[in-house]
Design an enzyme around this catalytic site. Structure first.
Site, mmCIF file in Angstrom:
data_model
loop_
_atom_site.group_PDB
_atom_site.id
_atom_site.type_symbol
_atom_site.label_atom_id
_atom_site.label_comp_id
_atom_site.label_asym_id
_atom_site.label_seq_id
_atom_site.Cartn_x
_atom_site.Cartn_y
_atom_site.Cartn_z
ATOM 1 N N CYS A 233 0.903 -1.153 0.000
ATOM 2 C CA CYS A 233 0.000 0.000 0.000
ATOM 3 C C CYS A 233 0.934 1.193 0.000
ATOM 4 C CB CYS A 233 -0.872 -0.042 1.257
ATOM 5 S SG CYS A 233 -1.867 1.446 1.486
ATOM 6 N N ARG A 305 -6.981 4.745 -3.111
ATOM 7 C CA ARG A 305 -7.741 5.148 -1.914
ATOM 8 C C ARG A 305 -7.837 6.661 -1.786
ATOM 9 N NH1 ARG A 305 -5.322 2.495 2.319
ATOM 10 N NH2 ARG A 305 -6.627 0.731 1.808
#
Ligand code: SAM
Ligand code: DTB
Ligand code: SF4
Length: 397
Positions: A233, A305
């Site tokens: 991530c 995101r």
């Protein structure tokens, strides 16, 4: 590994849209396709590639806003279910007193932000907080610690936390600072799914923001994480005084990694009083959305995101970010130390937009993928695109 997909420019637009378009819209989309084919940066859109040039990424940023969003939306629909958003809940498991000097961060020991420091939380407390997040509708639980890097005893406790989160049937994520290859392996062995470690900005702007570890340190940790078989991530922050070129270079760096990060958090700076960036100029909301759209176009199969900064955003701006290709959020009233929209506001927003929460698919559970019969399309991130949404956001609102 990343799979190669048919570029958008080479496929009929009606197919990309997933339905037969009426004649008028066919004419409009054909015109847009022609424009797309004549712009070099747009000819390979939809393809997962690792050879982006700075000029190509800058050309995406320079597109008229509507053209950029149109392209981003098409690429999004090639790789992802259009109305599904993944929801992660964050917990700060060790707060404040961090020795690093990240200019944006309220947790650095160097800035007087009034933040109360907290020792590492007990494993039982973390389990309770994860269970509450699951009950609220989150599918992933992300644990953040204000460390330069974890110590051996810390890592054992975090490993125990990871096992508890996994036992609840949630995906796990951790962000603990720099890792060596054995530390990354230890986390993988404990069942960790994702490791968050951001590059934060461009290689050129980086030393205006952080001086206590360099850009290469970040890349080294990301390599250790990838080599351990963890999902990465990795993203950055918009609004720290960087130029559009810096945003392009940050996304180019991410997209040219050996594997695209499975998850790409795009944070809008939360300007915290007491940090050096407390008075940073606000970002034009359209420029923030452009950054999301270019992340979508440069990393087509990754989950993007819409990360920090949502509390300061209108519902309309967040809807534009989803339209630009964002398909994940932090869910729950707190990020690590700062605020996030409360669960009620998010449920209402998702319901108004007809967006569902994504189901959790844990790595060991490959029966779910086999049973559904869909082509999830991209091996490295297959779980993120299935589109079998659950109703945590929409139906409970
Ligand atoms: N200490 C670890 C590290 O730096 O890797 C983990 C936690 S750190 C808070 C994770 C990320 O949160 C940072 O890399 C940064 O991108 C983001 N972040 C921190 N403070 C922020 C702020 N005020 N606004 C937006 N993003 C922020
Ligand atoms: C990321 O990119 N953003 C999250 C998560 N990864 C760890 C953190 C945002 C922190 C915002 C400031 C705070 O709450 O302390
Ligand atoms: Fe420490 Fe992470 Fe904050 Fe930097 S971003 S000061 S490393 S907690």
């Amino acid at each position: 590994m990343n799979a190669t997909r048919t570029p958008v420019a080479d496929i009929p637009l009606a197919a990309a849209q997933g339905s037969a378009a009426p004649a008028a819209s066919r004419t409009a989309t054909a015109a847009s396709t022609a424009a797309c084919a004549s712009t070099p940066a747009l000819t390979r859109l939809g393809e997962v590639r690792h050879d982006w040039t700075t000029a190509e990424v800058e050309a995406l940023f320079a597109l008229p806003f509507s053209d950029l969003l149109f392209q981003a939306q098409q690429v999004h629909r090639l790789h992802h279910a259009p109305n599904t958003v993944q929801m992660s809940t964050l917990l700060s498991i060790k707060t404040g007193a961090c020795p690093e000097d990240c200019a944006y961060c309220p947790q650095s020991v160097r800035w007087s932000t009034g933040l109360e420091r907290e020792q590492l939380l007990a494993v039982t407390e973390v389990r309770e907080r994860a269970a509450a997040a699951k009950a609220a509708g989150a599918t992933r639980f992300c644990m953040g610690a204000a460390w330069r890097s974890p110590k051996p005893r810390d890592l054992e406790l975090v490993a125990a936390m990871i096992r508890e989160v996994r036992a609840l049937g949630m995906e796990s994520c951790a962000t603990l600072g720099m890792l060596t290859p054995p530390q990354a392996q230890q986390l993988k062995d404990a069942g960790l799914d994702y490791y968050n470690h951001n590059i934060d900005t461009s290689p050129e702007f980086y030393d205006k923001i952080i001086t206590t570890r360099d850009f290469q340190d970040r890349l080294d940790t990301l390599e250790a994480v990838r080599d351990a078989g963890l999902k990465t991530c990795c993203g950055g922050i918009v609004g720290m005084g960087e130029t559009v070129r810096d945003r392009a270079r940050m996304l180019q760096t991410l997209a040219n990694l050996p594997q695209h990060p499975e998850s790409v958090p795009i944070n809008q700076l939360v300007a915290v009083p007491g940090t050096p960036l407390a008075d940073a100029a606000k970002v034009d909301p359209f420029d923030f959305v452009r950054t999301i759209a270019v992340a979508r176009l440069t990393m087509p199969a990754s989950t993007v995101r819409l990360s920090a900064g949502r509390e300061q955003m209108s519902d309309e701006l967040q809807a534009l970010a989803f339209l630009a290709g964002a398909n994940s959020i932090f869910y729950g009233e707190k990020l690590l130390t700062t605020g996030n929209p409360d669960v009620e506001r998010d449920r209402a927003l998702l319901q108004r937009l007809g967006i569902n929460g994504q189901d959790v698919v844990l790595e060991h559970d490959d029966t779910a993928d086999e049973a559904c019969g869909h082509d999830h399309g991209h091996g490295h991130n297959g779980h993120a695109s299935a589109g079998h949404g659950h109703d945590a956001g929409a139906a409970r609102a």
